[in-house]
Structure formats: C-alpha cells, structure tokens
Design a protein around this motif. Structure first.
Motif, PDB file in Angstrom:
ATOM      1  N   HIS A 109       0.871  -1.167   0.000  1.00  0.00           N
ATOM      2  CA  HIS A 109       0.000   0.000   0.000  1.00  0.00           C
ATOM      3  C   HIS A 109       0.908   1.217   0.000  1.00  0.00           C
ATOM      4  N   GLU A 161     -11.969   4.632  -7.456  1.00  0.00           N
ATOM      5  CA  GLU A 161     -12.340   5.932  -6.883  1.00  0.00           C
ATOM      6  C   GLU A 161     -11.295   6.399  -5.881  1.00  0.00           C
ATOM      7  N   PHE A 191      -7.253   5.822  -6.558  1.00  0.00           N
ATOM      8  CA  PHE A 191      -6.482   4.653  -6.199  1.00  0.00           C
ATOM      9  C   PHE A 191      -6.256   3.820  -7.448  1.00  0.00           C
ATOM     10  N   LYS A 195      -1.361  -1.204  -4.159  1.00  0.00           N
ATOM     11  CA  LYS A 195      -2.567  -0.375  -4.107  1.00  0.00           C
ATOM     12  C   LYS A 195      -2.016   1.020  -3.856  1.00  0.00           C
ATOM     13  N   LYS A 253     -20.464  -1.464  20.218  1.00  0.00           N
ATOM     14  CA  LYS A 253     -21.221  -0.651  19.264  1.00  0.00           C
ATOM     15  C   LYS A 253     -22.472  -0.077  19.920  1.00  0.00           C
ATOM     16  N   THR A 306     -23.118   3.908  20.363  1.00  0.00           N
ATOM     17  CA  THR A 306     -24.091   4.546  19.469  1.00  0.00           C
ATOM     18  C   THR A 306     -25.474   4.700  20.097  1.00  0.00           C
TER      19      THR A 306
END
Lengths: 96, 973
Positions: free
Chosen positions: B164, B246, B249, B269, B719, B723
């Motif tokens: 990367h 998009e 990349f 990448k 989570k 949230t």
C-alpha cells in the motif's frame, strides 16, 4: 478505495481498515412495546437506499475503535463530511 | 514470412547468447530479447492454431496486444500455462510450448475437419447445436480441441508481495509524453511515481527513429529516468497499472526479473494525488480476406522487432496501410537493409511528404488499392490486390505489415466511468473528460506527432506544478498526421475476413449478430465472443463495432464501446493472492498449551483456534480414543483445554443495567459469585450467542460468549454502548486471550481440583453449581467457575495465559492416580449432545429464536426491554409450525447429521420436508442419538418421523434431547 479521516484518532484510514454500519440516524423506538408490529418491522428491515449523498456510520475498527458518522455520495464515493458520533451531519439530512 | 536476425541494430546484447527451447527444439537468442523476438529470429512462423477453426497462427504483434502467440512457458521460477510470447523476457533455459495444434501447430490433425465444418461453426453455433442428447457429452472434446494450456504440477517459486503506498503524482506510461512530464516535474518537491509496462523506458522511442534534445530518443529516455531517480522519484519498469478506482487509487502489478525468469510480483494499491495519463495508443489492423495468415502483422510491431530487437520479421515485406504510420515501417525496413518494401495505400491521395520520403528510399508506392486476398496456406506467400476499377494484381511477399490507424488506450479512464467518445478527425475513441485530478498527454489524447506528445507532457506537468518548463526539441524523419479509416475491405468474402483473431470472429459473424438482432455492442461482444479473449480485444474491438455500425446504419458514437473493467491485462491469481496463502491466509491461533498437546499426540483441527479433535494417546484410532475420553468424563475425570472460551469483562456502576439490555434472562438479581447461562439475540429476535455470565461484584461482570463469537460479541457490546447508550458508565474489556482455561470434568473433578491446591473452600456446600470463586490455584491467580458443558461435575480454572501450559501439565500428572485423561473437542461435543445442550450454529440456524429452544418461560418472566425482545412478539415468531429443537432416537437404521425430516405421511422422495437433523453421534452410554429442528416439534413428542439421508429413509422417534441423567443429579455431586 474510500479513504476516511477518523475524527477521533485523526488518521486517514482506507476502507479496508474500517467497519461499516449502514444508515446513520436510525431511531430505535424508546418504548418498543408501545409501537405497532408494522412500525417495529419498519425499524428492523426498512432502510433508505439513496443514490447520491447518504448519511452512514463507520467504525475505526483497526484503529481507535470509535464509531463516527459520514456523509458519502453513493455514486462517486466522494466522502463529503465526517463528524463524531455525538454530532449531527449537516449534509443530506432525512426528509422527515 | 521467414524472420531472421539482422546483422546489426536493436538494443539486444549480442555478446550474451541465451539458449531456450520451443516445442522441444533448442534455439538461441540474445539478452534483451523477448520470446517473440527470439522465435521470429529463429524463423518460426506458425506458433498456434486458432481456437475454433484451427487455422494456423503466427506472431501478429510484439506485445500484450498480440491475439495469437499464447504459449506455455516455464522459466526458472515457475510455469505459465498460457502467456503471450511478447510478454516473456528471454532467459537461459526457458522452455516454451504451443498449446493448440496437435500433434504440432505446423501439422494439425483437426484442421482439415474444422476447415470443412467452418460454415456450420459460425458465431454462437453452440447455442443452436450440440444439445442432443446432452451438452456435456460434447464439452470434453470441445475443451480439448480448443486447447489453451493445461496446468502442470510444478510449484511456483515466485516471490509474492503486496504494497500500500501513495504519491503526489502518478505518471502512467514512460513514453515521450510521460517522460516529458516527469522531467518537467523535477525541482518542484513532488513525490513522483513513473510506471511503465516495458523493461526499458521510452515507449515507442525504443524502436522509432527520433532525436530529442540532440540525443537518440531511447538515450534521452534513459537520461530522463536517471534524473528522476536522482531527484528521489520512483521509476517502476515492468509494471502495469491494471485498474483505476475511486479516490484516485490504482492497482499496479510490478514484476521482478532476473536471469532465471520472473522472480516475483508485487501488487500495489497506490493512491495518487494527481495523475498524468500517458498510456499511449496501439495500432489498429485492417480487415481483409485471410488476414489471419502467419506473416500478417501490425505495422508498428514490424518496426518494433526491427528497431528494438534487431529482428526482421520477413524478407519480402509489404506495407498495407490506410494511415501515415505505414510509411514509418517502410522507412525502417529499408534502413535495416531489407529488400525495399512495397507500400499499398488504400487512400487515393496519401500525403505527399510520406510518399516522397518512401520513394527516396527506393520504396514503390501504390495508392487506391485494397488487398483482395492473401495467398499461401500456412503462411503468407503473396497478396492479390484489387484496384478501384476491379483489376486484380498479384504480388509476392512474405510479410504484410498492416496500419489501419491507431487506438488510444483509454481503458483506465473508462474504469472510472468516463464514456469514450468517437472523434471523427482522429478516427478513434477518446476520453476528453478525464476523472478529477487527471490530465492526459500524448497519443492517448489522439495526438499523432512526437512534438505534440512532448508538448502535452510538459503542459500536463505545468498544470500540476504551476511552474513553467521548456519543451524538449525533437527531430523525426516524417510525422504521421492521420489516415482514412477503412474498417473492412470492400472486396473479398466476409466469412474469411477476421476481426478478432484470438476468438476466430469474422466479418460474417458481426453481420450474423446484427441479423439476429444482437445489435447492441454489448450483445455483439457476448454473442460472437469478439474482444473476450486474453488480448481483451485490443486490436479488434474498434474494427468490430465500426463494422456493426455500418451494418446497422448507425454512427460510431451511437454504437459506442463496451464497458472497460479492471484488470487492464491478465494478472496471475498468484499475484492477487500474494502472501495470503497457507499460513498467510489466516493466522493460526494456538492455545498456550499447544506444545503439550503435541506431546500428548493430539490430532488437531481448525475450530477458529487450533484445538485437539482427539488424542492418539487415548486409543489406537479416533473412535476408540473418543470412547475412552467420553468414558473418562462419565466415570472418572478428564482434563480439557478450554482456553478459547470468550471472556469479556464488563465493568462500571452501570454494568449490570447495560448487560441486562442484551441477555434474555433477567440478571437484575444475579448476585456476586453467581453464574447464569443465557442467550443474546439480534434485534430481530434470532439467537446469535449463548454462554454463561458471571457476576464478580456489582461493578464487574464476566461475559462468556461461545468461543467462536468472542470478538463479535465484544464488538457488538461496544457498538451499542457507543451509538445507543453513550451516557452509561460502563467499560468493555475483551480478555479472551489473557486467560488460559483448564476444565476438569467428571465425578472425580473435585478430588483433582483439591490436589491443585486452591486457597479457598471447594466443598460441595461452599462451592455450589453455577458459582464463581476467585483466589489462587497452585500459587497463581485464578478464577474458578463451577459450570458444566458435559453434564458432569465440572470446574473451569482460568489462570493468566502464561500459566496455562503448566496448569494443564500439572493436572494431567497429578490426575494419573485418578485415571485422568486429556479430552478433545469431538468427545466434548458428543458429551454435551448426550445432555441436550445446544451447540450454537449447529442446533440453531439463522432463524432460531429462544422460543424455539424452550426458553419461552425465561423470556416471559423478563419485563425489562432487551435487544430482540420486541421481535419475539411479532406474528411469525409466535407461529405454531416454527422449527423447534427436539431430540431423536432411531427406530430403524442410523440417524445422520443433515438428514431431512420428511413431512408427516410422506414415505418416499421427492416430498415436502419439515426440518433437519442438526447433531448426531454414537454415545457409549445411550447409543445413536440426535437433535433436530422440526416444525412444531415441541408438540410432537413421542411421534415417529421418517428421515431421508444419503439415499436411505430411516425412522426415528421424537423425544426429549436429554439422553443421559435426565434429572441432572450428577451436576450437583
């Protein structure tokens, strides 16, 4: 590849490092026993599927672990706005 | 066409000879050759047979745009069953083989049959024939006839990497435009990556005659790269940019070469801030009768072989063009000392400069002619020319270099969704609107001259750097300005004019597609398979759609191109998988006592963690060992490594209230030191975790999800905390791998535990079932839970992970006197089945709610809301015929896992089924037992059901799933 800057740890994260949590600003009925079966099923299963700017939630899964909110264009994948979970997105608020 | 090595010229190293083989014949080439140039130099003409008609095929192009030269190649590092010869760098010892044509491409047995049958084998013939009696009868033979490579067992030794990375500017293509951009960007403190698929920089400068800044083009190219690298920029040769995504990349496939072959590949990448799109263009061939004969080649490839490799593709060349670039080939051939070529220009009035330059070299030029036919069966021997008035002339030649025009390589822009648009002036599809941050330069934008390409490169750099740099001066013999497209010959048989050479698609096939109303370009592609080969239609797409346009009376733009998708070129699956193979695929998770299990001769299996399935020290085979292990639990004591059990500490003043929103059981009254078994639901009421919850004190709970769910449950709790209930004062700490767990199960478990020196009272009265104690065991901190997965007296001793191995060892050593055995997963799971304890994911499906497993009473007693509660009162969750968990005993035959429960009254298949067998085993104490999910099962106790499994129907009786010790006396020993 979608890249989002986590508003908590302030790092640019690739989508591979993040977890996705679907549509944001879903309201869990505070009194589940008081809502009808239809309203409850609506909360369980129905989501907006917007072509264009969409409010959603992401988790900094490989980083600080915090959930936050993102406004993203579902066609171009452009990330337009990122806020912490206790804030509200200014972009693409729901019609209701 | 008989190719040969020129006595001088090219960039090969004539001092380094390289030996290789082709179809078993030993040949030599030079360092710097590709397999294609070396084969040509050795006079090889026919490399393959086309896949449908088995017509002979030779080298048509020098690079990846070649539709023909697919060969099986083995180098020092691995084997490729089908790769283009132009892509393979020649190395010592390389072996190559044709993959079509039997016994050889020169002499193919099938060819005469396919030649005779050709008229019945037009596009899509397999949709209309080969159906009776069964398509699969024909499939095997057709696959063999088509060829295209077979795998072998040779293991690849290529290094596989991935990376990367990011850069400020990505320049795609190191041709003149890309290099000019790279040079113009230096000095602006930008991180530049210059990527190109060739081994040497310069693109067409490797073979075209040109001078830039007073140097030969290829020397200027090398100098630009040196300057770039000196300034800290990165030059990636042998690297294809394979996909544009998009966010700017890109995937990039970089390959590493040495003298033994392709040593490795790295998949990048890469994120780029700005992009210089300079991918160039590829020649477009002309379409005429028998244009697929070996000896017909792209004009630019002909001069590439001459200029880059010093190989002449033939002795008697003919240039057939509708475009100025044909004259470049004519000049290159005369300069290389070949017999002066004949130029046949389809245009009535080609540019005077081109004609003059050609004639000055002794080249004869004929205008206004078309090729009516190619003579020669296995390779080109001559051509028949048709004048405008119909007169036919015959000319001898052994090489036909075709120049129909150019096709800009706009693929990467199209990956991002930009539609290519037809430009009539350039006679090509261009992408005038590039994605954000991209700027185009060079032949990909439609420009034809070197001067314009260099200028655009500098302008592109200026757009990015906002600086100003001079455009390098250049000098060329003639400047090709354009051409007049002739999409197909107007003379000749359409059934013998090839559009796609790889897939044997002819002009008549395009006409057939239009006639059958497959007139969309996407249908044309799929119906005829035009452009679906490994060359991805690089030299055939545009001709194909132009012919379709003419056939259907539409304009080029109305037809349009098909959608371009990544990867731009064929990518080895090896490179995509890189190091995510074998141990790199998923990390193997080992328990703290792993080595001790090995010493005990454990047979491991992957349960998410590597765990012993059974121990070979317990018996001569698996069943014997499992029986011994189960008996040890029921009669003495066994020692089980339970370390992967989920452990999540939930702490804080609001811990109890928080957890009560998840569990189905009411834990308001769960006292310190107590443990409860419960399940957690998804919001739709489906069970997704079962396990035990321990209360250590009012501010600290220990949740015990099932081993496979440890991470999932922790993330789930976190989570909801973040949230939904951020104001609750609670902290969630996953500690699964911090604690090793050794379980002791059996009537002698207390005895064994006491010998491990706990520093607290473990008598039956002081330490009852479903309780937790903290303290020390054998001098180390411990949490001991008295819970049972086996139905016997059982203690689970949790110690810090670094003591796990020692504790296991000590328990087994001390336990010898008590006949203790180590026990593996299979025996453990059969014991719980004997007790009717469910195994999440086996006995629960993606639709099972707590009401389906008999927890209705617990649910109804909890008034507080919890996740999933509201869904349990929805009509479909209360239906009578839901699948419910029950036990089964065999009446005839044996019950197997997965058996389908046939509906009442059914005696044979096919029939309606009402459930399936979820767990089954042979128990030493209870015989063959099983659990099943059956519609309305709870009300069908005692009924007989028929089960269909593996071709047999057996009968069983629905019963309670508790097969051993139904009153649970042994739990409370």
């Amino acid at each position: 590849m979608i890249v989002i800057r986590c508003p908590y740890c302030q790092q640019d994260r690739h989508e591979e490092e993040l977890g996705y949590g679907g549509e944001a600003e879903l309201l869990r009925p505070p009194e589940p026993d008081a809502v009808s079966d239809e309203a409850w099923a609506d909360y369980l299963y129905f989501r907006n599927n917007t072509k264009g700017l969409y409010q959603e939630q992401w988790c900094c899964a490989s980083g600080c672990g915090q959930w936050f909110k993102v406004a993203r264009d579902t066609v171009s994948h452009n990330v337009v706005e990122v806020v912490r979970f206790d804030q509200k997105l200014a972009t693409a608020g729901k019609a209701q | 066409m008989t190719g040969f090595r020129l006595s001088s010229g090219g960039h090969v190293d004539r001092a380094k000879q390289i030996g290789f083989s082709f179809n078993g014949r030993q040949m030599t080439g030079f360092a710097g050759d590709t397999l294609a140039s070396a084969l040509l130099a050795n006079g090889v003409r026919t490399l393959a047979r086309s896949f449908k008609y088995h017509r002979p095929r030779g080298i048509h192009a020098a690079g990846v745009e070649d539709p023909n030269a697919m060969l099986a190649v083995q180098d020092g590092y691995g084997y490729d069953p089908a790769i283009r010869a132009g892509q393979v760098r020649l190395v010592e010892g390389l072996q190559s083989k044709s993959v079509t044509g039997w016994p050889s491409p020169d002499f193919d047995i099938v060819a005469p049959f396919t030649a005779a049958a050709a008229r019945f084998m037009s596009a899509g013939f397999y949709y209309k024939t080969l159906k009776w009696p069964n398509w699969s009868w024909y499939e095997e033979a057709i696959r063999r006839a088509a060829g295209f490579g077979s795998p072998n067992q040779v293991k690849q030794n290529r290094v596989r990497l991935h990376r990367h990375d990011s850069c400020d500017v990505l320049i795609i293509g190191a041709g003149p435009a890309g290099l000019a951009a790279a040079d113009a960007l230096s000095g602006f403190e930008l991180d530049v990556v210059l990527a190109d698929d060739a081994m040497r920089p310069g693109g067409s400068l490797q073979w075209e005659k040109a001078e830039i800044d007073g140097q030969p083009g290829h020397a200027w190219a090398a100098a630009v790269v040196s300057r770039l690298q000196a300034a800290g920029g990165r030059y990636l040769p042998a690297s294809f940019v394979t996909g544009a995504y998009e966010g700017n990349f890109f995937t990039l496939l970089q390959s590493f070469h040495d003298d033994s072959g392709v040593a490795g590949e790295c998949l990048w990448k890469l994120h780029a801030g700005r992009v210089v799109f300079a991918t160039g263009a590829v020649d477009r061939p002309l379409v005429f009768q028998n244009n697929d004969r070996p000896g017909v080649m792209l004009s630019s490839s002909a001069r590439r072989f001459i200029g880059e490799y010093g190989v002449a593709p033939g002795r008697q060349p003919l240039v057939y063009c509708a475009d100025d670039s044909g004259y470049l080939s004519a000049l290159a051939m005369t300069e290389a000392g070949l017999q002066a070529p004949i130029v046949v220009d389809t245009r009535a009035e080609p540019p005077a400069t081109c004609v003059k330059a050609a004639r000055a070299q002794g080249v004869s030029v004929h205008f206004g002619y078309q090729i009516a036919d190619v003579l020669g069966g296995k390779y080109v021997r001559g051509v028949k020319l048709a004048a405008a008035d119909g007169r036919i002339t015959t000319l001898a030649c052994d090489l036909v270099a075709v120049a129909g025009g150019v096709t800009p390589l706009v693929h990467l822009a199209a990956h991002r969704g930009t539609r290519p648009v037809y430009d009539a002036e350039v006679a090509a599809f261009l992408c005038p609107q590039l994605p954000d941050g991209w700027v185009g330069a060079g032949a990909v934008t439609g420009v034809r001259t070197l001067a314009r390409a260099l200028e655009q490169g500098v302008t592109a750099a200026a757009t990015i750097s906002r600086g100003k740099t001079a455009v390098p001066a250049c000098n060329v013999e003639i400047s090709p300005a354009g051409g007049e497209p002739l999409w197909r010959s107007s003379v000749g048989k359409p059934a013998k004019m090839f559009v796609d050479l790889q897939n044997d698609v002819k002009v008549s096939d395009v006409a057939l597609a239009a006639q059958e109303n497959y007139s969309s370009v996407e249908h044309l592609k799929r119906y005829t398979t035009l452009g679906m080969g490994t060359d991805q239609g690089r030299t055939s797409n545009i001709n194909g759609l132009a012919i379709l346009a003419a056939q259907t009376g539409r304009k080029m733009d109305e037809v349009g191109t098909t959608t371009f998708r990544p990867p731009y070129t064929a990518t080895r699956m090896h490179a995509i998988a890189h190091n995510r193979q074998q141990d790199g695929y998923a990390p193997r998770r080992l328990m703290p006592a792993h080595n001790d299990h090995i010493v005990l001769r454990a047979r491991f299996d992957d349960f998410g963690w590597e765990r012993p399935d059974w121990y070979a020290c317990n018996g001569p085979d698996r069943e014997a060992a499992i029986t011994a292990e189960m008996n040890a639990v029921r009669t003495a004591v066994a020692v089980f490594d339970a370390s992967p059990l989920g452990k999540i500490e939930v702490s804080g003043p609001d811990a109890r209230g928080f957890l009560n929103r998840f569990y189905v059981s009411n834990i308001a009254g769960l006292k310190p030191g107590c443990i409860r078994y419960s399940v957690m639901l998804r919001e739709d009421g489906i069970i997704f975790d079962d396990g035990v919850l321990a209360c250590i004190d009012d501010g600290l709970f220990l949740a015990g999800p099932t081993s496979g769910n440890a991470e999932v449950v922790a993330a789930w709790l976190e989570k909801w905390r973040q949230t939904e209930w951020p104001d609750l004062k609670v902290a969630i700490s996953p500690v699964t791998s911090n604690w090793a767990v050794i379980a002791l199960a059996g009537p002698r478990a207390r005895d064994l535990l006491s010998r491990l020196e706990p520093d607290f009272d473990i008598s039956a009265v002081a330490f009852a079932h479903m309780h937790l104690r903290q303290g020390q065991v054998s001098g180390v901190p411990a949490r001991v839970a008295r819970v049972s997965f086996t139905g016997e007296l059982q203690y689970e001793i949790s110690v810090p992970a670094r003591y796990g191995a020692a504790l296991l060892q000590k328990a087994l050593d001390i336990g010898k006197e008590l006949d203790a055995l180590p026990i593996g997963m299979e025996a453990w799971l059969r014991l719980r089945l004997e007790k009717g304890y469910l195994h999440l994911g086996s006995d629960t499906s993606g639709r099972t709610t707590p009401l389906d497993i008999g927890m209705g009473g617990i649910v109804s007693k909890k008034a507080l809301d919890f996740i999933g509660k509201r869904s349990l009162s929805l009509p479909f969750n209360r239906a009578e015929d839901r699948e419910q968990l029950v036990g089964l005993r065999p009446l005839s035959g044996r019950i197997e896992i997965g058996g389908r429960i046939m509906a009442p009254g059914e005696t044979s298949v096919p029939c309606k089924t009402v459930g399936n067998v979820t767990s089954a085993c042979d128990s030493p104490s209870a015989g063959n037992i099983a659990m099943a999910l059956i519609e309305g099962g709870a009300k069908r106790m005692g009924e007989t059901v028929r089960i269909y499994a593996d071709g047999k129907v057996t009968e069983a009786e629905i019963c309670s799933p508790v097969f051993v010790d139904p009153d649970n006396e042994r739990l409370h020993l």
